[in-house]
Design a protein around this motif. Structure first.
Motif, PDB file in Angstrom:
ATOM      1  N   ASP A 159       0.847  -1.187   0.000  1.00 29.68           N
ATOM      2  CA  ASP A 159       0.000   0.000   0.000  1.00 29.68           C
ATOM      3  C   ASP A 159       0.883   1.238   0.000  1.00 29.68           C
ATOM      4  N   GLU A 160       0.884   1.955  -1.102  1.00 31.37           N
ATOM      5  CA  GLU A 160       1.712   3.154  -1.231  1.00 31.37           C
ATOM      6  C   GLU A 160       1.174   4.324  -0.406  1.00 31.37           C
ATOM      7  N   ASP A 161      -0.018   4.178   0.146  1.00 32.50           N
ATOM      8  CA  ASP A 161      -0.628   5.279   0.874  1.00 32.50           C
ATOM      9  C   ASP A 161      -0.235   5.355   2.344  1.00 32.50           C
ATOM     10  N   VAL A 162       0.450   4.340   2.862  1.00 33.59           N
ATOM     11  CA  VAL A 162       0.861   4.419   4.262  1.00 33.59           C
ATOM     12  C   VAL A 162       2.139   5.244   4.373  1.00 33.59           C
ATOM     13  N   LEU A 163       2.298   5.909   5.502  1.00 30.96           N
ATOM     14  CA  LEU A 163       3.474   6.739   5.744  1.00 30.96           C
ATOM     15  C   LEU A 163       4.700   5.846   5.918  1.00 30.96           C
ATOM     16  N   ARG A 164       5.776   6.186   5.221  1.00 35.86           N
ATOM     17  CA  ARG A 164       7.007   5.392   5.239  1.00 35.86           C
ATOM     18  C   ARG A 164       8.087   6.115   6.043  1.00 35.86           C
ATOM     19  N   LEU A 165       9.031   5.350   6.539  1.00 35.13           N
ATOM     20  CA  LEU A 165      10.109   5.904   7.352  1.00 35.13           C
ATOM     21  C   LEU A 165      10.849   7.024   6.627  1.00 35.13           C
ATOM     22  N   ALA A 166      11.072   6.888   5.338  1.00 34.93           N
ATOM     23  CA  ALA A 166      11.802   7.905   4.571  1.00 34.93           C
ATOM     24  C   ALA A 166      11.089   9.252   4.547  1.00 34.93           C
ATOM     25  N   GLU A 167       9.805   9.274   4.897  1.00 33.50           N
ATOM     26  CA  GLU A 167       9.013  10.495   4.833  1.00 33.50           C
ATOM     27  C   GLU A 167       8.979  11.268   6.147  1.00 33.50           C
ATOM     28  N   ILE A 168       9.655  10.761   7.168  1.00 35.62           N
ATOM     29  CA  ILE A 168       9.600  11.437   8.470  1.00 35.62           C
ATOM     30  C   ILE A 168      10.992  11.844   8.928  1.00 35.62           C
ATOM     31  N   ASP A 169      11.034  12.615   9.976  1.00 36.78           N
ATOM     32  CA  ASP A 169      12.289  13.075  10.569  1.00 36.78           C
ATOM     33  C   ASP A 169      12.941  11.920  11.329  1.00 36.78           C
ATOM     34  N   MET A 170      14.073  11.454  10.833  1.00 32.91           N
ATOM     35  CA  MET A 170      14.769  10.322  11.448  1.00 32.91           C
ATOM     36  C   MET A 170      15.281  10.660  12.847  1.00 32.91           C
ATOM     37  N   VAL A 171      15.612  11.918  13.082  1.00 34.99           N
ATOM     38  CA  VAL A 171      16.074  12.327  14.411  1.00 34.99           C
ATOM     39  C   VAL A 171      14.942  12.131  15.417  1.00 34.99           C
ATOM     40  N   GLU A 172      13.734  12.507  15.025  1.00 34.32           N
ATOM     41  CA  GLU A 172      12.577  12.389  15.917  1.00 34.32           C
ATOM     42  C   GLU A 172      12.295  10.927  16.274  1.00 34.32           C
ATOM     43  N   ILE A 173      12.305  10.051  15.289  1.00 32.23           N
ATOM     44  CA  ILE A 173      12.010   8.631  15.571  1.00 32.23           C
ATOM     45  C   ILE A 173      13.161   7.999  16.358  1.00 32.23           C
ATOM     46  N   SER A 174      14.391   8.350  16.044  1.00 29.82           N
ATOM     47  CA  SER A 174      15.539   7.819  16.798  1.00 29.82           C
ATOM     48  C   SER A 174      15.486   8.256  18.253  1.00 29.82           C
ATOM     49  N   ALA A 175      15.106   9.502  18.492  1.00 32.27           N
ATOM     50  CA  ALA A 175      14.986  10.006  19.866  1.00 32.27           C
ATOM     51  C   ALA A 175      13.890   9.255  20.619  1.00 32.27           C
ATOM     52  N   MET A 176      12.770   8.983  19.956  1.00 31.52           N
ATOM     53  CA  MET A 176      11.698   8.234  20.596  1.00 31.52           C
ATOM     54  C   MET A 176      12.192   6.841  20.986  1.00 31.52           C
ATOM     55  N   LEU A 177      12.877   6.174  20.068  1.00 32.65           N
ATOM     56  CA  LEU A 177      13.379   4.834  20.363  1.00 32.65           C
ATOM     57  C   LEU A 177      14.397   4.851  21.492  1.00 32.65           C
ATOM     58  N   SER A 178      15.234   5.881  21.528  1.00 33.78           N
ATOM     59  CA  SER A 178      16.254   5.945  22.581  1.00 33.78           C
ATOM     60  C   SER A 178      15.625   6.083  23.962  1.00 33.78           C
ATOM     61  N   ASN A 179      14.428   6.664  24.038  1.00 30.56           N
ATOM     62  CA  ASN A 179      13.709   6.710  25.315  1.00 30.56           C
ATOM     63  C   ASN A 179      13.503   5.320  25.897  1.00 30.56           C
ATOM     64  N   TYR A 180      13.427   4.322  25.020  1.00 29.49           N
ATOM     65  CA  TYR A 180      13.204   2.936  25.428  1.00 29.49           C
ATOM     66  C   TYR A 180      14.480   2.096  25.369  1.00 29.49           C
ATOM     67  N   GLY A 181      15.615   2.736  25.159  1.00 27.27           N
ATOM     68  CA  GLY A 181      16.870   1.999  25.075  1.00 27.27           C
ATOM     69  C   GLY A 181      17.021   1.218  23.776  1.00 27.27           C
ATOM     70  N   MET A 182      16.292   1.631  22.759  1.00 23.64           N
ATOM     71  CA  MET A 182      16.337   0.944  21.466  1.00 23.64           C
ATOM     72  C   MET A 182      17.218   1.711  20.481  1.00 23.64           C
ATOM     73  N   VAL A 183      17.730   0.976  19.513  1.00 25.77           N
ATOM     74  CA  VAL A 183      18.583   1.543  18.483  1.00 25.77           C
ATOM     75  C   VAL A 183      17.944   1.282  17.123  1.00 25.77           C
ATOM     76  N   LEU A 184      17.853   2.310  16.297  1.00 25.54           N
ATOM     77  CA  LEU A 184      17.336   2.187  14.939  1.00 25.54           C
ATOM     78  C   LEU A 184      18.482   1.771  14.027  1.00 25.54           C
ATOM     79  N   SER A 185      18.339   0.641  13.343  1.00 24.67           N
ATOM     80  CA  SER A 185      19.372   0.137  12.436  1.00 24.67           C
ATOM     81  C   SER A 185      18.816   0.091  11.020  1.00 24.67           C
TER      82      SER A 185
END
Length: 178
Positions: free
Chosen positions: A15-41
Motif C-alpha cells: 500500500d503506497e498510501d501508508v506513511l514510510r520511514l523515509a518520509e519522516i524526521d529520522m532524528v525524531e524517531i531515533s529520539a523516541m526509540l532511545s527513550n526505550y533503550g532501542m537503536v534504529l538500524s
C-alpha cells in the motif's frame, strides 16, 4: 474484558498510501526509540530486513535493535517498538524476530502505538488510524479509531497496570519491568 482486536492480518498488497520511514524526521524517531533503550538500524533498500516477522518491508526486532529500511511503514516501526516495550524482560533478553505475547499484550501494543504516533509531528493519531486500517489490522468495531475510542479499555488498563502509560494516557517512556 472486551475482545478488542484480532491479530493484525498483513495484506500481501503493498500500500503506497501508508506513511514510510523515509518520509519522516529520522532524528525524531531515533529520539523516541532511545527513550526505550532501542537503536534504529537501517538496512539497505532491497535487502531483506533481519528480524522481520512479516518479511517484505516490515520492521524487524533483534534484541534492542529495530531494523528497518527507508520503505518500512511507520506503523510497523511503532508496532514493533511497542512489542519491545510491552514484552517482559525475559523475552526482551532473547528477542529475535518473534515478539510473541498473548492476545491482551497485542491489544496493548496496538493501543500504545497509537499513543506514540501522537508524539511524532509527521504522523499523529489520525494518520496512524488510517494506516493501521489500510495495512489490515482487524478490529471488531471495523476500524482502528472506533476500537481505540470505544472498545479499548482493557488495553489501556493493561498498560496502566504495567506503568507504561500514566492516568492521562501518556507514555511513561519506560519498559515493562516484570
Amino acid at each position: 474484558m472486551n475482545e478488542a482486536i484480532l491479530q493484525p492480518t498483513h495484506q500481501a498488497v503493498r500500500d503506497e498510501d501508508v506513511l514510510r520511514l523515509a518520509e519522516i524526521d529520522m532524528v525524531e524517531i531515533s529520539a523516541m526509540l532511545s527513550n526505550y533503550g532501542m537503536v534504529l538500524s537501517m538496512v539497505p533498500t532491497g535487502d531483506d530486513i533481519p528480524g522481520s516477522y512479516w518479511g517484505d518491508e516490515e520492521a524487524g526486532l533483534i534484541g534492542n535493535r529495530l531494523l528497518v529500511r527507508a520503505d518500512t511503514p511507520l506503523h510497523s516501526v511503532l508496532h514493533e517498538t511497542c512489542h519491545y516495550v510491552c514484552m517482559d524482560r525475559e523475552r526482551r533478553e532473547t528477542l529475535d524476530t518473534n515478539a510473541a505475547g498473548d492476545y491482551d499484550e497485542e491489544n496493548a501494543v496496538c493501543y500504545l502505538q497509537i499513543l506514540l504516533a501522537g508524539h511524532l509531528d509527521q504522523m499523529g493519531r489520525q494518520r496512524m488510524f488510517s494506516d493501521m486500517d489500510r495495512w489490515g489490522y482487524t478490529f471488531r468495531l471495523g476500524s482502528a479509531q472506533a476500537w481505540f475510542e470505544h472498545d479499548a479499555e482493557d488495553a489501556l488498563a493493561w498498560l496502566l497496570r504495567r506503568n507504561l502509560v500514566n492516568r492521562q494516557s501518556q507514555p511513561c517512556w519506560t519498559l515493562r519491568n516484570d
